[in-house]
Enzyme design. Structure first.
Site, PDB file in Angstrom:
ATOM      1  N   TYR A 136       0.804  -1.223   0.000  1.00  0.00           N
ATOM      2  CA  TYR A 136       0.000   0.000   0.000  1.00  0.00           C
ATOM      3  C   TYR A 136       0.840   1.278   0.000  1.00  0.00           C
ATOM      4  O   TYR A 136       0.300   2.361  -0.167  1.00  0.00           O
ATOM      5  CB  TYR A 136      -0.981  -0.006   1.180  1.00  0.00           C
ATOM      6  CG  TYR A 136      -2.231  -0.793   0.865  1.00  0.00           C
ATOM      7  CD1 TYR A 136      -3.181  -0.302  -0.021  1.00  0.00           C
ATOM      8  CD2 TYR A 136      -2.434  -2.055   1.419  1.00  0.00           C
ATOM      9  CE1 TYR A 136      -4.314  -1.033  -0.343  1.00  0.00           C
ATOM     10  CE2 TYR A 136      -3.568  -2.796   1.106  1.00  0.00           C
ATOM     11  CZ  TYR A 136      -4.501  -2.281   0.221  1.00  0.00           C
ATOM     12  OH  TYR A 136      -5.617  -3.007  -0.101  1.00  0.00           O
ATOM     13  N   GLU A 146      -8.138 -27.120  10.857  1.00  0.00           N
ATOM     14  CA  GLU A 146      -8.048 -26.485   9.539  1.00  0.00           C
ATOM     15  C   GLU A 146      -8.904 -25.226   9.443  1.00  0.00           C
ATOM     16  O   GLU A 146      -8.424 -24.174   9.053  1.00  0.00           O
ATOM     17  CB  GLU A 146      -8.485 -27.474   8.448  1.00  0.00           C
ATOM     18  CG  GLU A 146      -8.499 -26.858   7.058  1.00  0.00           C
ATOM     19  CD  GLU A 146      -9.114 -27.746   5.989  1.00  0.00           C
ATOM     20  OE1 GLU A 146      -9.316 -27.235   4.872  1.00  0.00           O
ATOM     21  OE2 GLU A 146      -9.399 -28.926   6.256  1.00  0.00           O
ATOM     22  N   ASP A 171     -10.452 -31.400   6.942  1.00  0.00           N
ATOM     23  CA  ASP A 171     -11.468 -32.008   6.095  1.00  0.00           C
ATOM     24  C   ASP A 171     -10.881 -33.230   5.401  1.00  0.00           C
ATOM     25  O   ASP A 171      -9.670 -33.269   5.114  1.00  0.00           O
ATOM     26  CB  ASP A 171     -11.950 -31.018   5.023  1.00  0.00           C
ATOM     27  CG  ASP A 171     -12.827 -29.910   5.581  1.00  0.00           C
ATOM     28  OD1 ASP A 171     -13.358 -30.077   6.695  1.00  0.00           O
ATOM     29  OD2 ASP A 171     -12.983 -28.879   4.891  1.00  0.00           O
TER      30      ASP A 171
END
EC number: 5.6.2.2
Length: 385
Positions: free
Chosen positions: A127, A213, A266
């Site tokens: 930025y 996760e 997962d």
């Protein structure tokens, strides 16, 4: 990964390059400012010498993402080989001249920060001139290239990562500025510190560390007060692919307490990939593997074999996409999978079924099955790989 902007010539590392001889793994995680300044000055001196000789200056960086430059060591994970091939970022090539200029620009910013003992995040750097840099990913890649080129950890370059991870459970520590943090008393998660190397006085009675996760699963376990129910533990999440600070914290906790580290992911290729990043590291950050990997990480769940064992309904599972198939095939070819026969078997089950499952699928058994039954049983009876 940015494909354009490189007129690169692959070179074996035995050839003359601007690399220092030592690697990050041979050094302490913090490098004195004088050494950092000297390393940058050496690069700039090389550029000036080329100009004095009327030659086009080049910057030589390692091919960080080339698997031919990566070796697997069971005790470390993925690390860059000493004789890695390199690429030259040339100032006289239209495709790479801009990248050459941006590397010098960021080197200049780093030099000023080290001199003045100030710090900036990668986001701050982007930025400072968004039009010049174009995108955050360009800044991220260049900073990693500079860290690898100089053989200096990012923290010693005074560049901080923006933290997105959370930690909770039986843990207290003191931050670099003296702030005392007690995760045990907090009803909500604490943001992973931005300067993990600076934290001290770590105290915990935890029996294990649980890496989760996803943020949603982490928050559910937090709401269920899981870290106090079974036995004291530390829970941490990178909220998907972990940032550098989350990986550094997992490593620091393991170094400090030497307790088991489990992962809850997962049952899909993406979850397996994330678990492998914690355990073995990533190709792109292999030059800093010794500070980031935790080879003792165990796969607690969600295992593909659990889905059949728990009689999870087929209609609760999600069919593979072509991307899933490609990701899984890529993981199965990686050098560390050969050393993990039980992991290999689980991946074969996933590949054969072509089905995946999120951890939330356990709510189809009962709403609190994860924290009340699944995890306690796994931890009690050794259901990890």
């Amino acid at each position: 990964m940015e494909k354009h902007g490189l007129c690169s010539t692959e070179t074996a590392a035995g050839n003359k390059t601007s690399f220092r001889e030592t690697s990050l793994s041979d050094q302490e995680s913090h490098i004195p400012s004088s050494e950092v300044l000297e390393a940058i000055e050496n690069v700039i001196q090389g550029v000036l010498q080329s100009l004095a000789q009327k030659k086009a200056p080049v910057l030589t960086v390692a091919n960080r993402t080339d698997w031919r430059n990566i070796e697997f060591k069971d005790s470390v994970g993925l690390q860059m080989i000493p004789a890695s091939t390199t690429k030259q970022i040339r100032s006289d090539c239209p495709q790479s001249a801009r990248r050459f200029a941006l590397m010098l620009k960021i080197l200049s910013m780093i030099y000023k920060m080290v001199q003045s003992n100030t710090y900036a995040t990668k986001r701050d750097i982007y930025y400072s001139d968004t039009l010049l840099f174009g995108s955050q990913s360009v800044v991220d890649q260049i900073i990693n290239d500079i860290s690898c080129m100089l053989k200096i950890p990012r923290r010693s370059l005074h560049v901080l990562s923006t933290t997105k991870g959370f930690v909770a459970g039986n843990l207290s520590y003191t931050e670099e500025d003296g702030t005392k943090v007690n995760c045990t008393c907090s009803a909500t998660a604490v943001t992973v510190p931005s300067n993990v190397q600076g934290i001290k006085n770590l105290t915990s009675h935890a029996k294990f560390i649980l890496i989760v996760e996803k943020d949603a699963t982490f928050q559910r376990l937090l709401d269920d007060n899981f870290f106090n129910k079974v036995s004291p533990c530390i829970m941490i999440t990178g909220r998907g692919v972990p940032d550098l600070n989350t990986r550094l914290l997992v490593r620091k906790l393991w170094d400090s307490f030497q307790i088991p580290v489990f992962t809850l992911m997962d049952a899909d290729p993406h979850g397996v990939e994330i678990m492998c990043v914690y355990k073995y590291g990533s190709a792109s950050m292999s030059f800093e593997a010794h500070h980031l990997t935790v080879p003792s990480v165990k796969w607690l769940g969600l295992l593909p074999s659990d889905l059949e064992r728990l009689n999870i309904r087929k209609d609760a599972l999600i069919p593979f996409t072509k991307q899933d198939e490609n990701k899984l095939a890529s993981i199965q070819k990686r050098p560390y999978i050969a050393c993990q026969p039980l992991w290999k078997k689980e991946l074969e089950i996933m590949a054969a079924s072509k089905l995946k499952a999120e951890i939330q699928v356990l709510t189809s058994v009962s709403s609190d099955y994860l924290s009340r039954v699944y995890l306690p049983n796994k931890l009690q009876f050794g259901g990890w790989l």
